[in-house]
Write a protein that holds these residues in place. Structure first.
Motif, PDB file in Angstrom:
ATOM      1  N   ASP A   1       4.057  -0.363   8.949  1.00  0.00           N
ATOM      2  CA  ASP A   1       5.472  -0.210   8.606  1.00  0.00           C
ATOM      3  C   ASP A   1       5.633   0.515   7.276  1.00  0.00           C
ATOM      4  O   ASP A   1       6.131  -0.033   6.289  1.00  0.00           O
TER       5      ASP A   1
ATOM      6  N   ASN B   1       5.165   4.095  10.534  1.00  0.00           N
ATOM      7  CA  ASN B   1       6.613   4.244  10.460  1.00  0.00           C
ATOM      8  C   ASN B   1       6.932   5.207   9.319  1.00  0.00           C
ATOM      9  O   ASN B   1       6.681   4.903   8.156  1.00  0.00           O
TER      10      ASN B   1
ATOM     11  N   GLU C   1      12.488   4.983  12.696  1.00  0.00           N
ATOM     12  CA  GLU C   1      13.508   4.033  13.109  1.00  0.00           C
ATOM     13  C   GLU C   1      14.778   4.322  12.338  1.00  0.00           C
ATOM     14  O   GLU C   1      14.744   4.925  11.267  1.00  0.00           O
TER      15      GLU C   1
END
Length: 208
Positions: free
Chosen positions: A81, A156, A182
């Motif tokens: 992440d 990410n 995202e």
């Protein structure tokens, strides 16, 4: 171990979600130019007081966690992440003692101030961030693949729309198998977007 076996029996390929938790050690925290660990943005306090710096010992802890999971559970992939210098709200930079010392050692000058983007050291600072990030990405890939080269690494890249603070670059991205993006909560609202950013940029990154 039992969960891993059960998933394998069902033909499910598990991936490990590895987020970037807050560091409890104050000497590992990101520090702003004024030495503080907190900031205000658009009238609200942002929870950055305990976000770690990649130049701190937290990196070693993070790598050891990846290695333990890779060795014990053999996931099909890691979803990381964010492997970049975090950015919250405005463009920020870390001025912790380790960042200051490393920049001085590698470039022979102090870290430039964020208030003087015309300083001769500023391009070197951007270069340093990208270099440090690429070295981190290479280390993550090398350490994980030394245990199991079949583990996919997905990162990410959501911080990418912030530009220079996050230091994501092709030199770092080449060490991962996939980049994803995202939509941060609230980003579809015009007043929540960073300057110069549009929803179209987000869809472009998703398709890329």
């Amino acid at each position: 171990d039992a969960l891993a076996r059960a998933l394998d029996e069902q033909g499910i390929a598990p991936s490990e979600f590895e987020c970037l938790p807050e560091a409890k050690r104050r000497d590992w925290h990101i520090r702003f130019e004024d030495g503080k660990r907190t900031m205000r943005y658009r009238g609200r306090r942002l929870p950055v007081r305990s976000v770690f710096c990649w130049n701190s010992p937290y990196t070693d802890l993070f790598l050891s966690i990846l290695e333990e999971i890779a060795g014990r559970y053999r996931p099909d992939g890691f979803y990381l992440d964010g492997v970049a210098f975090p950015c919250y709200g405005e463009k920020i930079a870390c001025y912790c003692p380790r960042c200051r010392e490393r920049f001085q050692r590698e470039f022979g000058m102090p870290l430039p101030t964020v208030r003087d983007l015309d300083a001769p050291a500023w391009p070197l600072f951007l270069q340093a961030r990208r270099k440090w990030n690429a070295e981190l990405a290479e280390t993550i890939a090398r350490r994980v693949r030394a245990i199991d080269p079949g583990i996919s690494l997905v990162v990410n890249a959501v911080f990418g729309y912030h530009g220079w603070p996050c230091s994501m670059s092709p030199a770092a991205a080449k060490h991962f198998d996939f980049l994803c993006f995202e939509i941060p909560p609230g980003l579809l609202h015009r007043d929540a977007r960073p300057p110069g950013f549009s929803v179209a940029d987000n869809f472009f990154w998703k398709s890329a």
